[in-house]
Enzyme design. Structure first.
Site, PDB file in Angstrom:
ATOM      1  N   GLY A 220       0.831  -1.204   0.000  1.00  0.00           N
ATOM      2  CA  GLY A 220       0.000   0.000   0.000  1.00  0.00           C
ATOM      3  C   GLY A 220       0.859   1.243   0.000  1.00  0.00           C
ATOM      4  O   GLY A 220       1.988   1.220  -0.495  1.00  0.00           O
ATOM      5  N   GLY A 225       1.732   2.343   5.578  1.00  0.00           N
ATOM      6  CA  GLY A 225       2.744   1.303   5.755  1.00  0.00           C
ATOM      7  C   GLY A 225       3.723   1.663   6.854  1.00  0.00           C
ATOM      8  O   GLY A 225       4.116   0.820   7.661  1.00  0.00           O
ATOM      9  N   GLU A 244       5.499  -3.362   1.529  1.00  0.00           N
ATOM     10  CA  GLU A 244       5.902  -2.934   0.180  1.00  0.00           C
ATOM     11  C   GLU A 244       5.174  -1.626  -0.033  1.00  0.00           C
ATOM     12  O   GLU A 244       3.948  -1.601  -0.138  1.00  0.00           O
ATOM     13  CB  GLU A 244       5.503  -4.030  -0.817  1.00  0.00           C
ATOM     14  CG  GLU A 244       6.194  -3.903  -2.134  1.00  0.00           C
ATOM     15  CD  GLU A 244       5.252  -3.356  -3.170  1.00  0.00           C
ATOM     16  OE1 GLU A 244       5.195  -2.109  -3.278  1.00  0.00           O
ATOM     17  OE2 GLU A 244       4.577  -4.139  -3.836  1.00  0.00           O
ATOM     18  N   CYS A 281       2.581  -0.547  -8.590  1.00  0.00           N
ATOM     19  CA  CYS A 281       3.728  -0.090  -7.792  1.00  0.00           C
ATOM     20  C   CYS A 281       4.984  -0.006  -8.639  1.00  0.00           C
ATOM     21  O   CYS A 281       5.945   0.646  -8.260  1.00  0.00           O
ATOM     22  CB  CYS A 281       3.931  -0.988  -6.589  1.00  0.00           C
ATOM     23  SG  CYS A 281       3.827  -2.724  -6.983  1.00  0.00           S
TER      24      CYS A 281
HETATM   25  P1  NAP Z   1      -3.233   2.254   2.194  1.00  0.00           P
HETATM   26  O1  NAP Z   1      -4.014   3.445   2.555  1.00  0.00           O
HETATM   27  O2  NAP Z   1      -1.793   2.268   2.501  1.00  0.00           O
HETATM   28  O3  NAP Z   1      -3.947   1.019   2.942  1.00  0.00           O
HETATM   29  C1  NAP Z   1      -3.566  -0.327   2.746  1.00  0.00           C
HETATM   30  C2  NAP Z   1      -4.107  -1.154   3.891  1.00  0.00           C
HETATM   31  O4  NAP Z   1      -3.491  -0.766   5.111  1.00  0.00           O
HETATM   32  C3  NAP Z   1      -5.608  -0.975   4.108  1.00  0.00           C
HETATM   33  O5  NAP Z   1      -6.140  -2.215   4.514  1.00  0.00           O
HETATM   34  C4  NAP Z   1      -5.677   0.028   5.236  1.00  0.00           C
HETATM   35  O6  NAP Z   1      -6.830  -0.121   6.022  1.00  0.00           O
HETATM   36  C5  NAP Z   1      -4.475  -0.346   6.059  1.00  0.00           C
HETATM   37  N1  NAP Z   1      -3.981   0.818   6.793  1.00  0.00           N
HETATM   38  C6  NAP Z   1      -3.402   1.923   6.249  1.00  0.00           C
HETATM   39  N2  NAP Z   1      -3.069   2.788   7.232  1.00  0.00           N
HETATM   40  C7  NAP Z   1      -3.449   2.215   8.398  1.00  0.00           C
HETATM   41  C8  NAP Z   1      -3.371   2.622   9.769  1.00  0.00           C
HETATM   42  N3  NAP Z   1      -2.823   3.779  10.120  1.00  0.00           N
HETATM   43  N4  NAP Z   1      -3.876   1.789  10.690  1.00  0.00           N
HETATM   44  C9  NAP Z   1      -4.420   0.610  10.342  1.00  0.00           C
HETATM   45  N5  NAP Z   1      -4.529   0.179   9.066  1.00  0.00           N
HETATM   46  C10 NAP Z   1      -4.046   0.970   8.118  1.00  0.00           C
HETATM   47  O7  NAP Z   1      -3.328   1.889   0.673  1.00  0.00           O
HETATM   48  P2  NAP Z   1      -4.522   2.081  -0.355  1.00  0.00           P
HETATM   49  O8  NAP Z   1      -5.804   2.338   0.333  1.00  0.00           O
HETATM   50  O9  NAP Z   1      -4.497   0.910  -1.219  1.00  0.00           O
HETATM   51  O10 NAP Z   1      -4.081   3.331  -1.216  1.00  0.00           O
HETATM   52  C11 NAP Z   1      -3.640   4.558  -0.682  1.00  0.00           C
HETATM   53  C12 NAP Z   1      -2.428   5.049  -1.440  1.00  0.00           C
HETATM   54  O11 NAP Z   1      -1.381   4.088  -1.331  1.00  0.00           O
HETATM   55  C13 NAP Z   1      -2.628   5.178  -2.937  1.00  0.00           C
HETATM   56  O12 NAP Z   1      -3.170   6.373  -3.321  1.00  0.00           O
HETATM   57  C14 NAP Z   1      -1.243   5.000  -3.460  1.00  0.00           C
HETATM   58  O13 NAP Z   1      -0.540   6.202  -3.427  1.00  0.00           O
HETATM   59  C15 NAP Z   1      -0.606   4.055  -2.512  1.00  0.00           C
HETATM   60  N6  NAP Z   1      -0.528   2.666  -2.998  1.00  0.00           N
HETATM   61  C16 NAP Z   1       0.668   2.198  -3.336  1.00  0.00           C
HETATM   62  C17 NAP Z   1       0.781   0.895  -3.766  1.00  0.00           C
HETATM   63  C18 NAP Z   1       2.106   0.342  -4.123  1.00  0.00           C
HETATM   64  O14 NAP Z   1       2.167  -0.815  -4.491  1.00  0.00           O
HETATM   65  N7  NAP Z   1       3.178   1.096  -4.005  1.00  0.00           N
HETATM   66  C19 NAP Z   1      -0.318   0.061  -3.869  1.00  0.00           C
HETATM   67  C20 NAP Z   1      -1.556   0.576  -3.508  1.00  0.00           C
HETATM   68  C21 NAP Z   1      -1.631   1.875  -3.055  1.00  0.00           C
HETATM   69  P3  NAP Z   1      -8.155   0.767   5.771  1.00  0.00           P
HETATM   70  O15 NAP Z   1      -8.249   1.026   4.311  1.00  0.00           O
HETATM   71  O16 NAP Z   1      -9.244  -0.078   6.316  1.00  0.00           O
HETATM   72  O17 NAP Z   1      -7.952   2.030   6.531  1.00  0.00           O
END
Ligand code: NAP
Length: 497
Positions: A220, A225, A244, A281
């Site tokens: 994410g 992360g 990652e 990613c």
């Molecule tokens: P995310 O916000 O990082 O969330 C991924 C997972 O982690 C979700 O299940 C989320 O839960 C959990 N999580 C995140 N922060 C948390 C916290 N403080 N406490 C507890 N759980 C937490 O990723 P996303 O929703 O997929 O996308 C957000 C951004 O991440 C995107 O806009 C992009 O920039 C980036 N992203 C990068 C990649 C990569 O491979 N590099 C892949 C996907 C996304 P909840 O959603 O239930 O809060």
């Protein structure tokens, strides 16, 4: 509203609710109690269970694909390819488990003449599963990095139960996939608690802090992360957290490559950075080209693909922020923008800047912008590329486009220190599941620089070494017995047998 939509909405309403505190407690307790039995399952039984999960996903594929299309906006061919990859991955790990190489068995027989100056004891080293693993599913790969994806497959293959934190971007698909996995594991004879799913941001954080969880895996964004990494590291008993996170994936085009095949480089770059609407990613975020390069004109005049809806509102908002950061920068110009043909919010866009500007503001210009945007940077002197490459943080990938006559030694040297995978005349999108794959890199590409989340080495994340000293053969586990009843490859007294 179609019937399918109604079913999805009903399922979503049911499953989007956070897992209750009581249910979370039961899931964690069952994962802990399943650990001993699942870890002790024979390699054959573990391998068969993984095969059965793949078979059951195959049987449910029509319904899974429909749910994924409705929840993620990703196109059917892409989702079908991803599901195929996910089933392949499970079967690939099943084969790995059977082979037993992952146990990395080393046996040193007792040696009274050991030249260290003291006798060598009888030592037998093998790998043990860590314990229940908490996997945070990704939003952008609803199959391959979600419920039954690589983290789950590699943790189960290593002998660890999995508690899966479902991503709210595809809740109905997550629930359905989890049901498929649960039924397959039950039918394969795996103990109850070997796998389960939880929902809710707070539950994910609380489960990670719970002493029954022994490792975390995550794909994410950097903020989430990093927060979760800090929770895992700050526990009374710190645990490994395999995050990652983010990557810009720079691509460096030498003058010789530009002269030889500039037009195809421009076309291939556009295909790569707009694939899956840039929500990969490994999307190439920056392309370095010579200042007089025809590639710049090609990219300026090319028709970019039409807008495709992004995965969810959160990703769209993050993309708008990232695009805004580039748009509002003094040293950045729009090179090509497809907005005029679309509604605009998520349309592919290319920016242009120079090496001098990058040197002035590397933090904002070289950061990941998740979605269909990329920056083209012109340079005057190829010798400057190694210096600018040093400005990057850790990357999943870095690519060089050159010819056999190019001297890219110093650039390769810098990129090898920055990235987990370095590519020659190829594009970073597309991460094949193989024996030698490396998907990780120095922070913030990954929170665990020594690991990979794709490929057979991904299992190593959920194993720990254990040595037995001085035990009689009959008390030892099968992999380290002299008779080698599992017939696995081993190193005995320093030699592979
Ligand atoms: P995310 O916000 O990082 O969330 C991924 C997972 O982690 C979700 O299940 C989320 O839960 C959990 N999580 C995140 N922060 C948390 C916290 N403080 N406490 C507890 N759980 C937490 O990723 P996303 O929703 O997929 O996308 C957000 C951004 O991440 C995107 O806009 C992009 O920039 C980036 N992203 C990068 C990649 C990569 O491979 N590099 C892949 C996907 C996304 P909840 O959603 O239930 O809060």
């Amino acid at each position: 509203m179609t019937l399918l939509r109604k079913v999805i909405m009903a399922l979503t309403l049911e499953t989007i609710n956070e897992t209750s505190v009581a249910a979370l407690e039961i899931i964690l307790a069952k994962a802990e109690s399943a650990f001993g039995t699942w870890a002790g399952t024979t390699l054959i039984a573990r391998s068969e269970a993984l095969e059965l999960i793949a078979d059951r996903l195959d049987e449910a594929s029509d319904e899974l694909i429909q749910l994924a299309m409705a929840e993620t906006h990703l196109a059917e061919p892409r989702l079908m390819g991803e599901l195929k990859r996910t089933m392949f991955q499970l079967r690939f790990f099943a084969k790995q488990v059977l082979g037993g190489e992952f146990l990395n068995v080393r046996i040193d027989h007792k040696d009274d003449e050991w030249p260290m100056g003291a006798p060598r004891p009888d030592l037998r080293r093998t790998m043990q599963p860590l314990g229940p693993v908490l996997v945070f599913a990704a939003s952008n790969f609803p199959f391959a990095f979600s419920v039954a994806g690589g983290d789950t497959a590699s943790a189960l293959a290593a002998g660890c139960p999995v508690v899966l934190k479902g991503h709210p971007g595809h809740p109905a698909l997550s629930r359905k996939t989890a049901d498929v996995v649960l039924t397959a594991l039950a039918d394969a004879g795996a103990p109850e608690g070997t796998f389960d799913i939880i929902f809710g941001t707070r539950n994910g954080a609380e489960a990670l802090a719970d002493c029954r969880i022994k490792a975390g895996a995550f794909t994410g964004g950097i903020p989430g992360g990093r927060t979760l990494f800090d929770i895992a590291s700050g526990r009374a008993e710190p645990i490994p957290f395999y995050g990652e996170l983010g990557s810009n994936n720079p691509v460096f085009v030498t003058p010789a490559a530009e002269a030889e095949r500039g037009e195809s480089i421009a076309r291939e770059f556009v295909t790569s950075f707009t694939q899956s609407a840039g929500q990969l990613c490994t999307k190439p975020g920056t392309l370095f080209v010579p200042s007089e390069s025809a590639i710049l004109d090609e990219l300026r005049n090319m028709e970019l693909p039409s807008e495709a809806p992004l995965l969810n509102e959160g990703i769209l908002a993050a993309f708008s922020d990232g695009k805004g950061r580039l748009e509002s920068h003094d040293g950045v110009r729009v090179l090509n923008d497809s907005t005029s043909r679309t509604t605009g919010d998520a349309s592919p866009i290319l920016f242009h800047s120079t090496l001098g500007q990058i040197r002035r503001a590397p933090e904002s210009l070289l950061a990941e912008c998740f979605g269909p945007a990329a920056l083209v940077v012109t340079y005057e002197n190829v010798a400057e590329l190694s210096e600018v490459a040093k400005l990057y943080e850790g990357q999943l990938t870095a690519s060089i486009h050159g010819t056999n006559s190019c001297d890219v030694g110093s650039l390769m040297h810098v990129l090898s220190q920055k990235a987990g995978r370095v590519l020659w005349n190829q594009w970073p999108t597309g991460v094949s599941v193989t024996y030698a794959q490396q998907h990780g890199g120095p922070y913030p590409a990954s929170t665990a620089v020594q690991s990979t989340s794709v490929g057979t080495a991904a299992m190593d994340r959920f194993l720990r070494p254990l040595a037995f000293q001085g035990f009689p053969d009959h008390l030892l586990p099968a992999p380290v017995r002299d008779s080698n009843p599992l017939g696995i490859p081993r190193q005995v007294n320093g030699e592979c047998v």
